[in-house]
Every structure is written in C-alpha cells, then in structure tokens.
Design a protein around this motif. Sequence first.
Motif, PDB file in Angstrom:
ATOM      1  N   SER A 120      48.002  28.616  43.566  1.00  6.01           N
ATOM      2  CA  SER A 120      47.289  29.450  42.593  1.00  6.01           C
ATOM      3  C   SER A 120      45.997  28.735  42.254  1.00  6.01           C
ATOM      4  CB  SER A 120      48.098  29.625  41.306  1.00  6.01           C
ATOM      5  OG  SER A 120      49.321  30.237  41.574  1.00  6.01           O
ATOM      6  N   VAL A 121      44.921  29.489  42.167  1.00  4.36           N
ATOM      7  CA  VAL A 121      43.614  28.902  41.860  1.00  4.36           C
ATOM      8  C   VAL A 121      43.045  29.612  40.644  1.00  4.36           C
ATOM      9  CG1 VAL A 121      41.264  28.593  42.714  1.00  4.36           C
ATOM     10  CG2 VAL A 121      43.176  28.422  44.287  1.00  4.36           C
ATOM     11  N   SER A 122      42.566  28.846  39.696  1.00  4.14           N
ATOM     12  CA  SER A 122      41.959  29.463  38.521  1.00  4.14           C
ATOM     13  C   SER A 122      40.494  29.741  38.835  1.00  4.14           C
ATOM     14  CB  SER A 122      42.092  28.502  37.339  1.00  4.14           C
ATOM     15  OG  SER A 122      41.435  29.055  36.232  1.00  4.14           O
ATOM     16  N   LEU A 123      40.099  30.992  38.720  1.00 11.02           N
ATOM     17  CA  LEU A 123      38.720  31.353  39.063  1.00 11.02           C
ATOM     18  C   LEU A 123      37.888  31.687  37.835  1.00 11.02           C
ATOM     19  CD1 LEU A 123      39.173  33.603  42.206  1.00 11.02           C
ATOM     20  CD2 LEU A 123      38.391  31.260  42.102  1.00 11.02           C
ATOM     21  N   ALA A 124      38.525  32.353  36.872  1.00  8.01           N
ATOM     22  CA  ALA A 124      37.770  32.777  35.695  1.00  8.01           C
ATOM     23  C   ALA A 124      38.009  31.775  34.588  1.00  8.01           C
ATOM     24  CB  ALA A 124      38.219  34.165  35.274  1.00  8.01           C
ATOM     25  N   SER A 125      36.939  31.312  34.034  1.00  5.27           N
ATOM     26  CA  SER A 125      37.094  30.300  32.981  1.00  5.27           C
ATOM     27  C   SER A 125      37.571  30.975  31.703  1.00  5.27           C
ATOM     28  CB  SER A 125      35.761  29.609  32.735  1.00  5.27           C
ATOM     29  OG  SER A 125      34.777  30.581  32.477  1.00  5.27           O
ATOM     30  N   CYS A 126      38.418  30.285  30.933  1.00  6.22           N
ATOM     31  CA  CYS A 126      39.006  30.886  29.737  1.00  6.22           C
ATOM     32  C   CYS A 126      37.965  31.097  28.648  1.00  6.22           C
ATOM     33  CB  CYS A 126      40.123  29.990  29.183  1.00  6.22           C
ATOM     34  SG  CYS A 126      41.333  29.580  30.403  1.00  6.22           S
ATOM     35  N   ASN A 127      37.082  30.108  28.495  1.00  5.29           N
ATOM     36  CA  ASN A 127      36.155  30.209  27.370  1.00  5.29           C
ATOM     37  C   ASN A 127      34.979  31.122  27.677  1.00  5.29           C
ATOM     38  OD1 ASN A 127      35.115  28.599  29.302  1.00  5.29           O
ATOM     39  ND2 ASN A 127      34.717  26.829  27.998  1.00  5.29           N
ATOM     40  N   GLY A 128      34.735  31.370  28.950  1.00  8.19           N
ATOM     41  CA  GLY A 128      33.573  32.192  29.269  1.00  8.19           C
ATOM     42  C   GLY A 128      33.848  33.669  29.282  1.00  8.19           C
ATOM     43  N   ASN A 129      34.990  34.101  28.833  1.00  2.47           N
ATOM     44  CA  ASN A 129      35.489  35.490  28.833  1.00  2.47           C
ATOM     45  C   ASN A 129      35.236  36.225  30.148  1.00  2.47           C
ATOM     46  OD1 ASN A 129      32.742  36.154  28.498  1.00  2.47           O
ATOM     47  ND2 ASN A 129      33.119  37.666  26.912  1.00  2.47           N
ATOM     48  N   GLU A 130      35.348  35.485  31.224  1.00  5.66           N
ATOM     49  CA  GLU A 130      35.233  36.117  32.538  1.00  5.66           C
ATOM     50  C   GLU A 130      36.605  36.558  33.003  1.00  5.66           C
ATOM     51  OE1 GLU A 130      31.669  33.423  34.509  1.00  5.66           O
ATOM     52  OE2 GLU A 130      33.694  33.345  35.282  1.00  5.66           O
ATOM     53  N   LEU A 131      36.618  37.614  33.785  1.00  4.92           N
ATOM     54  CA  LEU A 131      37.878  38.073  34.371  1.00  4.92           C
ATOM     55  C   LEU A 131      37.652  38.365  35.850  1.00  4.92           C
ATOM     56  CD1 LEU A 131      39.143  40.584  31.657  1.00  4.92           C
ATOM     57  CD2 LEU A 131      39.986  38.278  32.090  1.00  4.92           C
ATOM     58  N   ILE A 132      38.744  38.232  36.602  1.00  2.00           N
ATOM     59  CA  ILE A 132      38.661  38.574  38.019  1.00  2.00           C
ATOM     60  C   ILE A 132      38.619  40.100  38.135  1.00  2.00           C
ATOM     61  CG2 ILE A 132      39.931  38.545  40.200  1.00  2.00           C
ATOM     62  CD1 ILE A 132      41.101  35.894  39.421  1.00  2.00           C
ATOM     63  N   CYS A 133      37.749  40.593  39.028  1.00  2.00           N
ATOM     64  CA  CYS A 133      37.714  42.041  39.287  1.00  2.00           C
ATOM     65  C   CYS A 133      38.844  42.336  40.244  1.00  2.00           C
ATOM     66  CB  CYS A 133      36.383  42.438  39.930  1.00  2.00           C
ATOM     67  SG  CYS A 133      34.982  41.863  38.993  1.00  2.00           S
ATOM     68  N   LYS A 134      39.949  42.850  39.696  1.00  2.00           N
ATOM     69  CA  LYS A 134      41.151  42.919  40.524  1.00  2.00           C
ATOM     70  C   LYS A 134      41.122  44.029  41.563  1.00  2.00           C
ATOM     71  CE  LYS A 134      43.941  45.187  36.962  1.00  2.00           C
ATOM     72  NZ  LYS A 134      44.296  46.474  37.544  1.00  2.00           N
ATOM     73  N   ASP A 135      40.086  44.896  41.509  1.00  2.00           N
ATOM     74  CA  ASP A 135      39.982  45.922  42.545  1.00  2.00           C
ATOM     75  C   ASP A 135      39.185  45.457  43.740  1.00  2.00           C
ATOM     76  OD1 ASP A 135      39.733  48.620  40.170  1.00  2.00           O
ATOM     77  OD2 ASP A 135      41.445  47.857  41.301  1.00  2.00           O
ATOM     78  N   PHE A 136      38.679  44.238  43.675  1.00  2.00           N
ATOM     79  CA  PHE A 136      37.765  43.792  44.715  1.00  2.00           C
ATOM     80  C   PHE A 136      38.345  42.605  45.468  1.00  2.00           C
ATOM     81  CE2 PHE A 136      33.832  43.112  46.827  1.00  2.00           C
ATOM     82  CZ  PHE A 136      33.674  41.745  46.919  1.00  2.00           C
ATOM     83  N   PHE A 137      38.362  42.723  46.789  1.00  2.00           N
ATOM     84  CA  PHE A 137      38.708  41.578  47.641  1.00  2.00           C
ATOM     85  C   PHE A 137      38.201  41.860  49.046  1.00  2.00           C
ATOM     86  CE2 PHE A 137      40.746  37.930  49.237  1.00  2.00           C
ATOM     87  CZ  PHE A 137      41.312  38.262  50.449  1.00  2.00           C
ATOM     88  N   LEU A 138      37.540  40.886  49.623  1.00  2.00           N
ATOM     89  CA  LEU A 138      37.110  41.010  51.022  1.00  2.00           C
ATOM     90  C   LEU A 138      37.593  39.796  51.798  1.00  2.00           C
ATOM     91  CD1 LEU A 138      33.448  42.337  50.731  1.00  2.00           C
ATOM     92  CD2 LEU A 138      35.450  43.575  51.478  1.00  2.00           C
ATOM     93  N   TYR A 139      37.912  40.029  53.059  1.00  2.00           N
ATOM     94  CA  TYR A 139      38.486  38.970  53.885  1.00  2.00           C
ATOM     95  C   TYR A 139      37.610  38.740  55.105  1.00  2.00           C
ATOM     96  CZ  TYR A 139      42.098  36.411  56.496  1.00  2.00           C
ATOM     97  OH  TYR A 139      42.813  35.456  57.183  1.00  2.00           O
TER      98      TYR A 139
END
Lengths: 96, 514
Positions: B109-128
Amino acid sequence: MGSMLGDWPSCDPHNFSKLRRADPSIPSRMMPATYHRTHSRTLPPPDQVITTEAKNILLRHIYRSAEEENDLRPKRAATKHLIPEHGCKQPRATSY
Amino acid sequence: MFRRNNIASRIFQRQIYTPAPGTSVYCARRFYENLVPSCTIYDVECPDQSFRKFTDDGQYLISFSRNQQDLVVYRPTWLSFSCKEEDCDAHDLPPKAKRFESFFTHLYSVSLASCNGNELICKDFFLYVESNQYGIIATSTPSIHDAAANGAAIQGVPYVEKLTFHLIRLEDGVILDVKVFHNDFVNLTHNMGVFLYDDLLAIASLRNQTIHILQIRDSGNLVDVRAIGAFCREDDELFLNSNAQCIAFPDKSKLHQLPGNNVQNGTHLSQPNQEDSLLSGIKQRLLSFIFQGISNEEKDPALVQFLDRQHLLIKFGSVDGGVSRNADQHTAFLAVYNMETTEIVAFYQNSAEELYLLFERFCDHFHTASKNSVSMNFVSSHSNNIHALEQIRSVKSKASSQFMKKMLGSLPYSCQSLSPSPYFDQSLFRFDEKLISASDRPRQSTDHPIKFILRRQPCSLKFKIKLGPEAGNADGRTKKIASFLFHPFLPLALSIQQTLFLQQPSVVNIHFRG
C-alpha cells in the motif's frame, strides 16, 4: 501420351509428361523444371521500394477527404502584403 | 475450427489443425467457451476499498483505500485448495477457501494523498503503461466552483488548487515522478480528460484551454513535450514575447511578423495580453479553418485523444458540454490536428455523417491501443465483429440522426476504458449490453442474473453473473449500482454492488471457474 493438364502452353511440353507415371503408387523423385518467364510485362520498376505507409487507414481517409474538399473549393491565397500600400490606413477592427 | 464442444477433443484437434493466417488469437480464445467463471462466492469478506481495475496484462489489481488516500495493489493468484476424496466434483469449496485472500495477494500500500493537504485520490482515474508496468494515478484538492476567470482561464469551469499526476512503478510501489498542475481543471472521470498512447500522455486542461503532451521515459520521468493552446509551436511563445515590445507601440510594419497563427481580417492588435481579441493559437487554427457563419459561439478544447503519434482528435465544445459527455443539447466540433505541422487536417460537427461513417468502419483506429499491448488489440468492436455491427445498424435504422450524434458523443474515446476479457468477445458470447459490457462504467444493478449465451450452436447458456443470492434483496427500493472487473485472461471476475446515497460498504462477489 498427353500431360494430365491437357494441352496448355508451356515452355517445354515434355515437362509434365516426364512427371506422369503409369503407376501412381510409386513415389516420383522427379523435380519439376523451374519456371522461366517468357515476357517482362509484369516486372516491377527497378527502383521500386516497398514500405509500410506511416499513416493508418483512418488518417489516410481523413486526409483524402480533406484534399477532395480543397479541390472542390479552392481557397483564395492570402495577399503577400497584409499591410495596405498606403501607410495611413489602419486595419479595421471586427468583432468576433 | 473446432467442430466439437468437448474440451479434450478440442485440444486434440488443436494438435492437428493450424488456424487460418492471422486468426491464432481468436482460435485460442475459443477455449474460453469451455472455461467459464460459473462459480460464485457471494459477499466475500474483503477489505473495505474501492477496487478500480485489473491491469491489462493481468498482473495487478488496483484499488484505493476508502479514505481515498492510499493506493493498494494486489496480485491476482488462484485457489490452492485440493480435495483428496474420490468424488471431488460434488464437494463445495470449504469455507476457509472462500476468502478474498485465496485469489488476491496483497503486495503493498502506498500513501499518495497527504493528510494535511486535503488531497484525495481521484478514484475514477487510472492509466497503465504496460511496457514498463507503470501506473498513473491522480490526486487533487477539492474542486472550487463559481470561480472568476483570470488570465487565460475561462469562466464557468471549476478548478482545483493542486492536481498531481503520480507515475508509480507497480512492481514495488515506488513513485518515480510527479506532474503538478496548479489552479487548473482536468476532467478525470473515467479517464476522460487524459489519453495515453504508447509513451505519450495528453492532458486536456479545461480551465486554461491547453492540451499538455508529456512523454513517459523508460527511466520513469515525465517529460514535457509540448503544450498546445496558447501557443501551437514550441517557439511561438519566444517569438511573441520578443515581438511584444514592437506591438505595444503600434508599428504597422511589424504586424505581418506575427507567427503562423493566421491574422484575422482586420483584428486590431494593440496589447499582446490574453484578454484582448488575440485568440489562443489553437483556437485561431480552428477559426481560420472554418467559415465564420457556422458558429458564433466560442468553442474551447475540451477532450482529446491520440490517433497516432502526430495526430490528435480534439473535441471543441462549449464550457458545459466539455465537462460532460452529454451531446444532446450542445453542438460540438471534432477536429483532427497534426502536432508536427500545427495544422487542422479535418473538422467535423458532432453530428456529421461523414465522421460517423469513418467511426463505423474504422472504430478500432479510434480505440488506439499501444502496439505493446497484445490484449487490447482484440477487443470486440463494431468494426471487427459482425455481431456488434449488426447490433448498431439495427439501432441506427430506427433513429438515425440521434443515434449518430450519440455514437459520436463517445469521441474522443476514453483511454483504457474497455476490458480485454475474452468473455466480452461478441463472437463467443451473447449478453445484454445494458446490464454488462466491456466498458468499466458502473451501471444500474439488477436482481436477475446476467446471462452469457454461446454464439455458436447450440447457443446454450454458458454461465451467469449473479450479484446476490437467489432470494434477492429485502428492500427493493434502494437504488444500487454494479460494476464488474474481469481479469484479462483468467476466468475470474469481481462484481461490486454499491448502494447509492447510503454509506454502506459495497458487496463484493468473486466469480471464478470452479
């Protein structure tokens, strides 16, 4: 004895008769003679190079229909001097 | 090729017969008629995450944590349960095998969005990126609406303070590079505003009306190639800036020195800032291509896809039309743009019959897949499959112009939105496209099982995908949506049922070949 293929024209009419054997069960080791062309009508041009077209078929169609439209409606070439000859004239502003 | 349905005799036949040239993949796929995911484990106990998709090579299952801050990656495996008794077929799976972990191994598991920066992962988006096994994931701050336009930005489009694209090596979860956009907006729903072709990434910025082209290097770097929008050629900006001094003091002799952007008849140029009538490079290209009478509305580049490494298909729409794909109310234009010559090669309205005919014949060339990706080149479409073609032609014959506009509304195509699973091959199976399809968009859930019926004789039912036990749900009023994740080549699928408007955890079923 005629050949199995009838009286079709060939370089040497005896070619096929040499292959045909009375008893088909005996395997034949005869190699047929190499075909030599009798004309040069279908030779490719000596400098012909065959390569793959870089554009895929969809883009070829799009370019071709764009060219056909251009041929139907020739565009006016832009004038070389966009500024008028008389220095005092200003280009007119139009609203878009 | 196979005359019999029995798998053993098909294997014997395969030893003898060679497939017709160019059909080896399709012939090998026929074995999927015999290997179907007929067993289901309902409501499997699994971590509460949102499962996004299987990568196209089947190596990874991508999911995001419920709080949308972590990327969680699994490796699809298979059951290792064995039965020592004589009549094994009669036995059901033991409860200890009916687990999520039997099929998926958690890698990291990798943390991508920082907690304090109120960022969230766009869960509809992924490219491979299949060639290097890289994944592209986006994180963003919340979008802000009703923002006043400033500078090059246009009014009416929401924006986010910070949007970050992360390039991650999926083998071990290392973040290789990031690309950050500030005060911008890219529509990331179902990969709409971003297109990946080989190693080139096109990102359509709605707010700044710019298309960014980036290259993904093998070393893992995201490199800017060009930005099409305000400027079309790389040196336009330099040229314009160097002439800014001249233009500020109206010197008529310098007017003709403006770069390849065609000067409109009589456009009065005084200051070279964006608020003036000097239109951005790409829009000048468009307007100089079409006649004035056709459209008085300003159209902005909204969506983009690659047709090949030089050509882009760009959709120009009004602001609202660009954010959604609803084509009914809005006129939009589709243009084919050559990046090298900076010319617009062709231009169509979104209801153009000519474009529709091209789309019908050459759909596969719109669904541009990387040459590295074998599986993606064999997805059924109406250009490569007679059954799919007959289906759309029958719909087209009923409502022609509306249908054409609706079909063209799917252009530009959303990258990597179709599953390469052989169970969606229209020559093998027939299924109800309203309930399930290769597209990964969630759809309304149904209590009835979704049937997959063999195309060839005897046209029998091969397997069913059921979302819940036979009894159905007690409360029929709650609206549920279902999404399906099919593994690219294993007879393995996940179906995920979510209840809308309620914060209940989703129900996950595993369908596999028992």
